[in-house]
Design a protein around this motif. Sequence first.
Motif, mmCIF file in Angstrom:
data_model
loop_
_atom_site.group_PDB
_atom_site.id
_atom_site.type_symbol
_atom_site.label_atom_id
_atom_site.label_comp_id
_atom_site.label_asym_id
_atom_site.label_seq_id
_atom_site.Cartn_x
_atom_site.Cartn_y
_atom_site.Cartn_z
ATOM 1 N N GLY A 10 0.812 -1.201 0.000
ATOM 2 C CA GLY A 10 0.000 0.000 0.000
ATOM 3 C C GLY A 10 0.849 1.255 0.000
ATOM 4 N N ILE A 11 0.627 2.082 -0.998
ATOM 5 C CA ILE A 11 1.339 3.352 -1.107
ATOM 6 C C ILE A 11 0.321 4.426 -1.446
ATOM 7 C CG2 ILE A 11 3.104 4.665 -2.341
ATOM 8 C CD1 ILE A 11 4.383 1.991 -3.121
ATOM 9 N N VAL A 12 0.425 5.552 -0.786
ATOM 10 C CA VAL A 12 -0.370 6.718 -1.141
ATOM 11 C C VAL A 12 0.575 7.685 -1.840
ATOM 12 C CG1 VAL A 12 -1.710 8.665 -0.280
ATOM 13 C CG2 VAL A 12 -1.957 6.408 0.787
ATOM 14 N N ILE A 13 0.190 8.107 -3.040
ATOM 15 C CA ILE A 13 1.025 9.029 -3.813
ATOM 16 C C ILE A 13 0.231 10.290 -4.076
ATOM 17 C CG2 ILE A 13 2.302 9.385 -5.954
ATOM 18 C CD1 ILE A 13 2.747 6.318 -6.000
ATOM 19 N N LEU A 14 0.837 11.415 -3.751
ATOM 20 C CA LEU A 14 0.224 12.731 -3.915
ATOM 21 C C LEU A 14 1.003 13.525 -4.952
ATOM 22 C CD1 LEU A 14 -1.744 14.999 -2.973
ATOM 23 C CD2 LEU A 14 -0.023 15.575 -1.226
ATOM 24 N N LEU A 15 0.333 13.896 -6.036
ATOM 25 C CA LEU A 15 0.918 14.805 -7.019
ATOM 26 C C LEU A 15 0.389 16.186 -6.683
ATOM 27 C CD1 LEU A 15 0.578 12.770 -10.358
ATOM 28 C CD2 LEU A 15 2.493 12.843 -8.742
ATOM 29 N N THR A 16 1.273 17.037 -6.214
ATOM 30 C CA THR A 16 0.840 18.322 -5.674
ATOM 31 C C THR A 16 1.735 19.439 -6.182
ATOM 32 O OG1 THR A 16 0.151 19.433 -3.633
ATOM 33 C CG2 THR A 16 2.143 18.050 -3.497
ATOM 34 N N ASN A 17 1.723 20.559 -5.474
ATOM 35 C CA ASN A 17 2.488 21.731 -5.890
ATOM 36 C C ASN A 17 3.669 21.977 -4.958
ATOM 37 O OD1 ASN A 17 1.537 23.212 -3.575
ATOM 38 N ND2 ASN A 17 -0.394 23.490 -4.660
ATOM 39 N N ASP A 18 4.473 22.942 -5.318
ATOM 40 C CA ASP A 18 5.678 23.253 -4.550
ATOM 41 C C ASP A 18 5.357 23.706 -3.132
ATOM 42 O OD1 ASP A 18 6.841 22.753 -7.003
ATOM 43 O OD2 ASP A 18 7.898 24.668 -7.126
ATOM 44 N N ASP A 19 4.316 24.506 -2.974
ATOM 45 C CA ASP A 19 3.982 25.018 -1.636
ATOM 46 C C ASP A 19 3.629 23.891 -0.674
ATOM 47 O OD1 ASP A 19 4.429 27.645 -2.435
ATOM 48 O OD2 ASP A 19 2.304 28.073 -2.789
ATOM 49 N N THR A 20 2.863 22.929 -1.138
ATOM 50 C CA THR A 20 2.480 21.802 -0.282
ATOM 51 C C THR A 20 3.702 20.976 0.104
ATOM 52 O OG1 THR A 20 0.257 21.711 -1.205
ATOM 53 C CG2 THR A 20 1.079 19.706 -0.133
ATOM 54 N N VAL A 21 4.564 20.694 -0.872
ATOM 55 C CA VAL A 21 5.765 19.905 -0.578
ATOM 56 C C VAL A 21 6.700 20.689 0.337
ATOM 57 C CG1 VAL A 21 7.834 18.849 -1.584
ATOM 58 C CG2 VAL A 21 5.592 18.412 -2.590
ATOM 59 N N GLN A 22 6.792 21.990 0.134
ATOM 60 C CA GLN A 22 7.619 22.811 1.028
ATOM 61 C C GLN A 22 7.093 22.717 2.455
ATOM 62 O OE1 GLN A 22 8.293 26.863 -0.150
ATOM 63 N NE2 GLN A 22 9.245 27.411 1.796
ATOM 64 N N GLY A 23 5.783 22.780 2.634
ATOM 65 C CA GLY A 23 5.201 22.660 3.971
ATOM 66 C C GLY A 23 5.488 21.306 4.600
ATOM 67 N N LEU A 24 5.358 20.250 3.815
ATOM 68 C CA LEU A 24 5.658 18.908 4.326
ATOM 69 C C LEU A 24 7.134 18.788 4.688
ATOM 70 C CD1 LEU A 24 3.616 16.798 1.751
ATOM 71 C CD2 LEU A 24 3.117 17.032 4.204
ATOM 72 N N ASN A 25 7.998 19.310 3.841
ATOM 73 C CA ASN A 25 9.434 19.247 4.077
ATOM 74 C C ASN A 25 9.798 20.036 5.338
ATOM 75 O OD1 ASN A 25 11.952 18.250 3.266
ATOM 76 N ND2 ASN A 25 12.380 19.968 1.917
ATOM 77 N N ARG A 26 9.164 21.177 5.503
ATOM 78 C CA ARG A 26 9.413 22.009 6.692
ATOM 79 C C ARG A 26 8.903 21.315 7.959
ATOM 80 N NH1 ARG A 26 6.216 26.120 5.505
ATOM 81 N NH2 ARG A 26 4.551 25.050 6.615
ATOM 82 N N ASP A 27 7.678 20.822 7.897
ATOM 83 C CA ASP A 27 7.043 20.253 9.089
ATOM 84 C C ASP A 27 7.639 18.915 9.515
ATOM 85 O OD1 ASP A 27 5.430 22.488 8.963
ATOM 86 O OD2 ASP A 27 3.654 21.414 8.251
ATOM 87 N N PHE A 28 8.048 18.106 8.551
ATOM 88 C CA PHE A 28 8.517 16.756 8.886
ATOM 89 C C PHE A 28 10.023 16.574 8.815
ATOM 90 C CE2 PHE A 28 4.076 16.163 7.803
ATOM 91 C CZ PHE A 28 3.649 15.380 8.861
ATOM 92 N N ARG A 29 10.710 17.459 8.077
ATOM 93 C CA ARG A 29 12.151 17.289 7.925
ATOM 94 C C ARG A 29 12.933 18.521 8.371
ATOM 95 N NH1 ARG A 29 13.903 16.390 2.613
ATOM 96 N NH2 ARG A 29 15.656 15.253 3.446
ATOM 97 N N GLN A 30 12.210 19.553 8.806
ATOM 98 C CA GLN A 30 12.813 20.808 9.251
ATOM 99 C C GLN A 30 13.681 21.437 8.159
ATOM 100 O OE1 GLN A 30 12.820 17.969 11.602
ATOM 101 N NE2 GLN A 30 10.825 18.918 11.885
ATOM 102 N N LYS A 31 13.240 21.300 6.907
ATOM 103 C CA LYS A 31 13.921 21.896 5.752
ATOM 104 C C LYS A 31 12.881 22.731 5.022
ATOM 105 C CE LYS A 31 17.238 18.177 5.494
ATOM 106 N NZ LYS A 31 18.016 17.287 4.669
ATOM 107 N N ASP A 32 13.017 24.036 5.088
ATOM 108 C CA ASP A 32 11.980 24.938 4.597
ATOM 109 C C ASP A 32 12.180 25.297 3.121
ATOM 110 O OD1 ASP A 32 9.729 26.487 4.608
ATOM 111 O OD2 ASP A 32 10.645 28.181 5.665
ATOM 112 N N TYR A 33 12.046 24.301 2.262
ATOM 113 C CA TYR A 33 12.098 24.523 0.822
ATOM 114 C C TYR A 33 11.365 23.377 0.131
ATOM 115 C CZ TYR A 33 16.007 21.203 1.163
ATOM 116 O OH TYR A 33 16.791 20.110 1.445
ATOM 117 N N ALA A 34 10.929 23.653 -1.087
ATOM 118 C CA ALA A 34 10.289 22.608 -1.885
ATOM 119 C C ALA A 34 11.372 21.716 -2.472
ATOM 120 C CB ALA A 34 9.460 23.225 -2.997
ATOM 121 N N THR A 35 11.097 20.452 -2.536
ATOM 122 C CA THR A 35 11.991 19.478 -3.154
ATOM 123 C C THR A 35 11.167 18.671 -4.153
ATOM 124 O OG1 THR A 35 13.667 17.791 -2.693
ATOM 125 C CG2 THR A 35 11.668 17.727 -1.338
ATOM 126 N N ASN A 36 11.814 17.856 -4.964
ATOM 127 C CA ASN A 36 11.077 17.143 -6.000
ATOM 128 C C ASN A 36 10.160 16.054 -5.444
ATOM 129 O OD1 ASN A 36 13.172 15.321 -5.377
ATOM 130 N ND2 ASN A 36 14.207 15.622 -7.339
#
Length: 151
Positions: A37-63
């Motif tokens: 089971g895998i959930v895959i989200l195709l989203t935008n830079d802002d959403t990925v930046q928020g996830l990266n910031r909140d979960f990895r403490q890196k405040d930028y969008a990544t691929n």
Amino acid sequence: MEIEDEAWTKAAEDAEALVWRAAQAVLDAHEDIEGQGIVILLTNDDTVQGLNRDFRQKDYATNVLSFPSPPNPEGQIGDIALAYGVCAREAEEQGKPLAHHLQHLVAHGVLHLLGYDHESDDEAEAMEALEREILAGLDVPDPYASDKEGR
């Protein structure tokens, strides 16, 4: 799978099929894993930046971001999120079709869910070799070919 940013389907009408083919190719190469089971989200830079910031403490969008799940009775192995803007820019800069780059990043993300990493040179070489093999089966050229030429 969820396509949150319509830019994905405007750029690649078959984005969902491309994603699932790449994810399934990785899973097929790992028959010994429990759960698929895998959930895959195709989203935008802002959403990925928020996830990266909140979960990895890196405040930028990544691929691509991968979030492995702990063992669970549902067989979920984790979640993956991809940022359209970053992925589209990278594909253009690297002279690759977005479809190929998307499949590469999905395969890369699923491999992370399965415990692969690229922190050391040996880990990176092993992971890249597996990516090349999986992508070749999808008729996607070696995503690292230009990296080797530049080394």
